[in-house]
Write a protein that holds these residues in place. Sequence first.
Motif, mmCIF file in Angstrom:
data_model
loop_
_atom_site.group_PDB
_atom_site.id
_atom_site.type_symbol
_atom_site.label_atom_id
_atom_site.label_comp_id
_atom_site.label_asym_id
_atom_site.label_seq_id
_atom_site.Cartn_x
_atom_site.Cartn_y
_atom_site.Cartn_z
ATOM 1 N N ASN A 145 41.541 -20.265 46.429
ATOM 2 C CA ASN A 145 42.056 -21.425 47.170
ATOM 3 C C ASN A 145 40.868 -22.176 47.752
ATOM 4 O O ASN A 145 39.978 -21.561 48.363
ATOM 5 N N GLU A 146 40.838 -23.471 47.559
ATOM 6 C CA GLU A 146 39.771 -24.311 48.133
ATOM 7 C C GLU A 146 38.411 -23.612 48.036
ATOM 8 O O GLU A 146 37.703 -23.447 49.035
ATOM 9 N N CYS A 201 43.561 -20.717 53.264
ATOM 10 C CA CYS A 201 42.297 -20.059 53.594
ATOM 11 C C CYS A 201 42.508 -18.560 53.806
ATOM 12 O O CYS A 201 41.626 -17.754 53.490
ATOM 13 N N GLN A 213 53.399 -26.879 55.880
ATOM 14 C CA GLN A 213 53.834 -25.589 55.369
ATOM 15 C C GLN A 213 55.286 -25.409 55.751
ATOM 16 O O GLN A 213 55.774 -26.081 56.659
HETATM 17 O O1 AHR Z 1 47.422 -25.625 55.263
HETATM 18 C C1 AHR Z 1 46.383 -25.321 56.139
HETATM 19 C C2 AHR Z 1 45.062 -25.135 55.425
HETATM 20 O O2 AHR Z 1 44.668 -26.327 54.839
HETATM 21 C C3 AHR Z 1 45.043 -24.148 54.288
HETATM 22 O O3 AHR Z 1 44.880 -22.843 54.699
HETATM 23 C C4 AHR Z 1 43.860 -24.591 53.489
HETATM 24 O O4 AHR Z 1 43.995 -24.307 52.124
HETATM 25 C C5 AHR Z 1 43.786 -26.087 53.772
HETATM 26 O O5 AHR Z 1 42.520 -26.484 54.127
#
Ligand code: AHR
Length: 514
Positions: free
Chosen positions: A192-193, A91, A366
């Motif tokens: 992204n998303e 995000c 992550q």
């Molecule tokens: O990884 C955490 C969040 O999860 C990321 O920022 C987003 O892309 C997803 O919703």
Amino acid sequence: MKTNRLLLAGLILASVSLSAQNTLQLNVDQAQTTIKPEIYGHFSEHLGTCIYGGIYVGENSKIPNIHGYRTDVVTALKEMKIPVLRWPGGCFADTYHWKDGIGPKENRPSIVNVHWGGVTEDNSFGTHEFLDFCELIGTEPYLSINVGSGTVQEATEWVEYVTSSNESPMTELRKKNGREDPWKVKFWGIGNETWGCGGDMRPEHYADVYRNFSSYVRVNDAQKIAVGPSGDDYNWTEKMMENLKDKRHLVQGLSLHYYTLPTGSWVGSKGSSTNFGEDEWFQTLKRTLNVDEYIKKHLEVMDKFDPEKQVGLAVDEWGTWYDPLPGTNPGFLQQQNTLRDALVAGVNLNIFNNHADRVIMANIAQVINVLQSVILTKDDKMVLTPTYYVFKMYNVHQGAKLIPTTLKCEDYEYKGEKIPAVNASSSVKDGVMSITLCNMNPNKAEAIECSFNGAQEFKTVSGKIINAQNITDYNDFGQAEKVNMKDFTVAKPKNGKLSVELPAHSVVLVQLQK
Ligand code: AHR
């Protein structure tokens, strides 16, 4: 006498509880598809302490560092072998303006990290710091372009700044900031998303936005990844592929995001990362197995519009997502990592291997201190998580040829529901065959018999195992490791068959050499 009888009874019980019904057939003669190393990729976002404190502490820190990067983390990531790293989000990427993160640090503006805890982001870790870090640890960078709040011009200037060797205002700026030669960036994500935090778009709209961005983002032989679906959103895949079918050269990959939540719900508690029983163990593994079906069905949809199978699937966010650790900033997504996470990692990586013909990349979320991390740090201390050891164990598959397998195994049943007890994948590289096996049953060892089509004689057999006494065991700061990788004894194959006894709740690697 009494003791002997008890011993005998124990031995009988132990052998009864092992199952002989599990078989794995390895079609060695069909090993053709290369498992892309990038399936073992990672993701780093400006979120919590992933970047600051996790990767980067600055040159003036008391914590030992190489140009500001933690020395312990650099060493651990190199040993694990990290093929690709995604940055700066997530995000965060769709609020990130790359020019804020270049030039003298004292001139870089501070911004508010609106998605993650509302903390101040001082931009001291920017494009140079990220790309230099990738060079230091020997990994391919994957940059995520701001589509949600950025412009096409901003994106093209970033590409020019990073990759061009021509004379131009952007390359002059790069040189002024200390970098003469361009970097090589293998992957560019465009947004992204975009169905959520990246702009709340409908797929038809984003497909047009994508076409627009992608036609200006000229990255030669690099690969461009479009935002794909979340979980089982087949409609998103359908609309994206339909609206891009006449412009397939603009897209090399479609992303898939899938997080494993023990409760399966984003509303209310997702479950604790450490305090759980068999119920949540079972539900977590059951839900993580869903990704196999999602991949298959998304690929079916993609194949309708792309029968030549030119567009790959990049699972560029995956992993467990639990409740934040008590007492931590909920926006930092900090969680512990137990033996359960090792099983989740092992199962997912086996699934991705088995789809190596179409899965071009996968990035666990992550890399440090956020969600299902391989490393946790606290001040100058570092912990390697059970997930770290799985990535280290499985790195033998990177760049190897996938051996197609047929697995028949008994079920692990819990309260009337069932999942397969065993999960597996196999590959061959430089004459060494590697089989990775997960026993998801926490109560019972599973015996499995492997047979080989196309390879018979093996001179050496070796094994490794990741296991622990309890399913909730984890590694903590300042304490001896409870979960790590150990040697595992495996008997040589007899009559062309290899028998392996997988202890309850374990991840095992067996390697065979002719
Ligand atoms: O990884 C955490 C969040 O999860 C990321 O920022 C987003 O892309 C997803 O919703």
